[in-house]
Design a protein around this motif. Structure first.
Motif, PDB file in Angstrom:
ATOM      1  N   UNK A 149       0.846  -1.194   0.000  1.00  0.00           N
ATOM      2  CA  UNK A 149       0.000   0.000   0.000  1.00  0.00           C
ATOM      3  C   UNK A 149       0.885   1.250   0.000  1.00  0.00           C
ATOM      4  N   UNK A 150       0.533   2.203  -0.845  1.00  0.00           N
ATOM      5  CA  UNK A 150       1.173   3.516  -0.857  1.00  0.00           C
ATOM      6  C   UNK A 150       0.049   4.547  -0.831  1.00  0.00           C
ATOM      7  N   UNK A 151       0.072   5.408   0.159  1.00  0.00           N
ATOM      8  CA  UNK A 151      -0.982   6.402   0.340  1.00  0.00           C
ATOM      9  C   UNK A 151      -2.371   5.757   0.307  1.00  0.00           C
ATOM     10  N   UNK A 152      -2.491   4.637   1.019  1.00  0.00           N
ATOM     11  CA  UNK A 152      -3.758   3.923   1.205  1.00  0.00           C
ATOM     12  C   UNK A 152      -4.318   3.306  -0.076  1.00  0.00           C
ATOM     13  N   UNK A 153      -3.483   3.149  -1.086  1.00  0.00           N
ATOM     14  CA  UNK A 153      -3.910   2.461  -2.309  1.00  0.00           C
ATOM     15  C   UNK A 153      -3.057   1.211  -2.500  1.00  0.00           C
ATOM     16  N   UNK A 154      -3.700   0.166  -3.029  1.00  0.00           N
ATOM     17  CA  UNK A 154      -3.039  -1.120  -3.193  1.00  0.00           C
ATOM     18  C   UNK A 154      -2.268  -1.147  -4.520  1.00  0.00           C
ATOM     19  N   UNK A 216      -0.555   7.584 -23.056  1.00  0.00           N
ATOM     20  CA  UNK A 216      -0.469   8.187 -21.724  1.00  0.00           C
ATOM     21  C   UNK A 216       0.916   8.776 -21.473  1.00  0.00           C
ATOM     22  N   UNK A 217       0.931  10.008 -20.983  1.00  0.00           N
ATOM     23  CA  UNK A 217       2.167  10.654 -20.570  1.00  0.00           C
ATOM     24  C   UNK A 217       1.981  11.191 -19.160  1.00  0.00           C
ATOM     25  N   UNK A 218       3.065  11.164 -18.375  1.00  0.00           N
ATOM     26  CA  UNK A 218       3.032  11.717 -17.022  1.00  0.00           C
ATOM     27  C   UNK A 218       4.314  12.498 -16.775  1.00  0.00           C
ATOM     28  N   UNK A 219       4.272  13.363 -15.773  1.00  0.00           N
ATOM     29  CA  UNK A 219       5.477  13.997 -15.246  1.00  0.00           C
ATOM     30  C   UNK A 219       5.803  13.311 -13.924  1.00  0.00           C
ATOM     31  N   UNK A 220       6.988  13.594 -13.393  1.00  0.00           N
ATOM     32  CA  UNK A 220       7.410  12.928 -12.157  1.00  0.00           C
ATOM     33  C   UNK A 220       8.024  13.911 -11.171  1.00  0.00           C
ATOM     34  N   UNK A 221       7.706  13.714  -9.897  1.00  0.00           N
ATOM     35  CA  UNK A 221       8.522  14.262  -8.826  1.00  0.00           C
ATOM     36  C   UNK A 221       9.660  13.276  -8.594  1.00  0.00           C
ATOM     37  N   UNK A 222      10.877  13.763  -8.634  1.00  0.00           N
ATOM     38  CA  UNK A 222      12.062  12.913  -8.594  1.00  0.00           C
ATOM     39  C   UNK A 222      12.765  13.065  -7.241  1.00  0.00           C
ATOM     40  N   UNK A 223      12.811  11.970  -6.463  1.00  0.00           N
ATOM     41  CA  UNK A 223      13.355  12.010  -5.112  1.00  0.00           C
ATOM     42  C   UNK A 223      14.602  11.128  -4.987  1.00  0.00           C
ATOM     43  N   UNK A 224      15.386  11.414  -3.955  1.00  0.00           N
ATOM     44  CA  UNK A 224      16.464  10.506  -3.573  1.00  0.00           C
ATOM     45  C   UNK A 224      16.420  10.314  -2.062  1.00  0.00           C
ATOM     46  N   UNK A 225      16.878   9.149  -1.560  1.00  0.00           N
ATOM     47  CA  UNK A 225      16.879   8.933  -0.108  1.00  0.00           C
ATOM     48  C   UNK A 225      17.939   9.804   0.568  1.00  0.00           C
ATOM     49  N   UNK A 233      13.441  -1.403  -2.016  1.00  0.00           N
ATOM     50  CA  UNK A 233      12.068  -1.801  -1.684  1.00  0.00           C
ATOM     51  C   UNK A 233      11.453  -0.927  -0.593  1.00  0.00           C
ATOM     52  N   UNK A 234      12.306  -0.257   0.197  1.00  0.00           N
ATOM     53  CA  UNK A 234      11.811   0.539   1.314  1.00  0.00           C
ATOM     54  C   UNK A 234      11.540   1.991   0.939  1.00  0.00           C
ATOM     55  N   UNK A 235      11.832   2.386  -0.301  1.00  0.00           N
ATOM     56  CA  UNK A 235      11.669   3.787  -0.674  1.00  0.00           C
ATOM     57  C   UNK A 235      10.226   4.287  -0.537  1.00  0.00           C
ATOM     58  N   UNK A 236       9.194   3.464  -0.824  1.00  0.00           N
ATOM     59  CA  UNK A 236       7.826   3.955  -0.576  1.00  0.00           C
ATOM     60  C   UNK A 236       7.584   4.328   0.885  1.00  0.00           C
ATOM     61  N   UNK A 237       8.146   3.540   1.830  1.00  0.00           N
ATOM     62  CA  UNK A 237       7.998   3.876   3.247  1.00  0.00           C
ATOM     63  C   UNK A 237       8.666   5.209   3.554  1.00  0.00           C
ATOM     64  N   UNK A 238       9.857   5.416   3.011  1.00  0.00           N
ATOM     65  CA  UNK A 238      10.577   6.664   3.233  1.00  0.00           C
ATOM     66  C   UNK A 238       9.842   7.833   2.586  1.00  0.00           C
ATOM     67  N   UNK A 239       9.211   7.572   1.444  1.00  0.00           N
ATOM     68  CA  UNK A 239       8.431   8.606   0.763  1.00  0.00           C
ATOM     69  C   UNK A 239       7.258   9.048   1.638  1.00  0.00           C
ATOM     70  N   UNK A 240       6.540   8.079   2.202  1.00  0.00           N
ATOM     71  CA  UNK A 240       5.362   8.404   3.015  1.00  0.00           C
ATOM     72  C   UNK A 240       5.742   9.078   4.335  1.00  0.00           C
TER      73      UNK A 240
END
Length: 261
Positions: A149-154, A216-225, A233-240
């Motif tokens: 789950x990321x931001x309450x979505x599966x 389909x085209x999208x833009x991105x917010x680009x992050x680093x830890x 695999x843990x980056x979604x947790x760090x993002x939230x």
């Protein structure tokens, strides 16, 4: 004994049907392979339309053009470069025939090491611009990981690595794509890559979705830890938790699409 009211029976039937549908859906979610998930994601994002198209866009003041026609491709970028009180028009072209750099319309001789660097840079921008198209290339290896789950979505989690043969210079890079279980769209992705001083990692959050000629085209917010010891695999947790640093925004502008028949 009194009979149940009709409306009670209707409500019960709806609840029962909903439970059965959810159970069926959960069962399908568990049995779908990484290949199934990516196939569906490509389909909802434009499918084969990408493989027969001319796409143009600007990214960070450079013009990018992509021609894909079944088994042939030509990926370009064009920009101006100031040097020694003059302006040069640069055109980098990556195709089935390899890489070429043109300076003021003339083919320039480029060292192999620099040609590889330029080609990788051109390919990287075009690669991200049309994701998840390209994830069924022969050199791509896919493995399904556990849903999360990321931001309450599966989300389905699909890990992508590359074969050395055909995987390019960056075949050791590793990606994870998080595909929404409802829409089958890629909303998040992360990747690791080799740098001169070790491994680097990025996490991208898709936004500004738009469809142009069915693609389909999208833009991105680009992050680093913030910590180099983070696991991909843990980056979604760090993002939230707000533990990622926003580096940049990947924005494609002035997109045009011509579908080839």
């Amino acid at each position: 004994m009194p009979y149940p009211k009709l409306q009670h029976l209707i409500v019960f039937a709806i609840l029962l049907l909903g439970c059965k549908q959810q159970k069926t859906k959960n069962s399908l979610n568990k049995t779908q392979t990484a290949q199934d998930i990516i196939n569906q994601s490509i389909l909802v994002s434009g499918g084969d339309g990408f493989s027969s198209s001319k796409i143009r866009f600007t990214f960070r003041d450079k013009l990018y053009m992509a021609l894909r026609n079944k088994n042939t491709f030509q990926l370009e970028r064009q920009f101006s470069e100031d040097s020694e009180n003059s302006v040069s028009e640069i055109r980098d072209v990556l195709s089935n025939e390899g890489f070429k750099r043109y300076i003021n319309l003339v083919v320039s001789k480029v060292k192999d090491s620099m040609a590889s660097k330029y080609a990788a840079s051109v390919n990287s921008v075009h690669y991200f611009s049309v994701l998840p198209f390209g994830l069924n290339d022969d050199a791509v290896k896919k493995e399904r990981l556990e849903n999360r789950f990321i931001k309450n979505k599966n989300y389905f989690s699909v890990e992508v690595t590359f074969k050395e043969n055909g995987g390019g210079e960056d075949f050791e890079d590793k990606f994870i794509y998080w595909v929404n279980t409802e829409t089958f769209k890629v909303d998040y992705l992360a990747y690791s890559y080799n740098e001169g001083d070790g491994k680097g990692m990025r996490f991208r959050e898709a936004y500004n979705e738009r469809y142009i000629e069915g693609l389909r085209f999208v833009d991105y917010n680009n992050y680093k830890p913030k910590m180099s010891s983070a696991d991909l695999k843990d980056l979604p947790n760090l993002f939230e938790s707000g533990s990622l640093e926003l580096l940049s925004r990947i924005e494609l502008k002035q997109i045009t699409v011509e579908l080839l028949n």
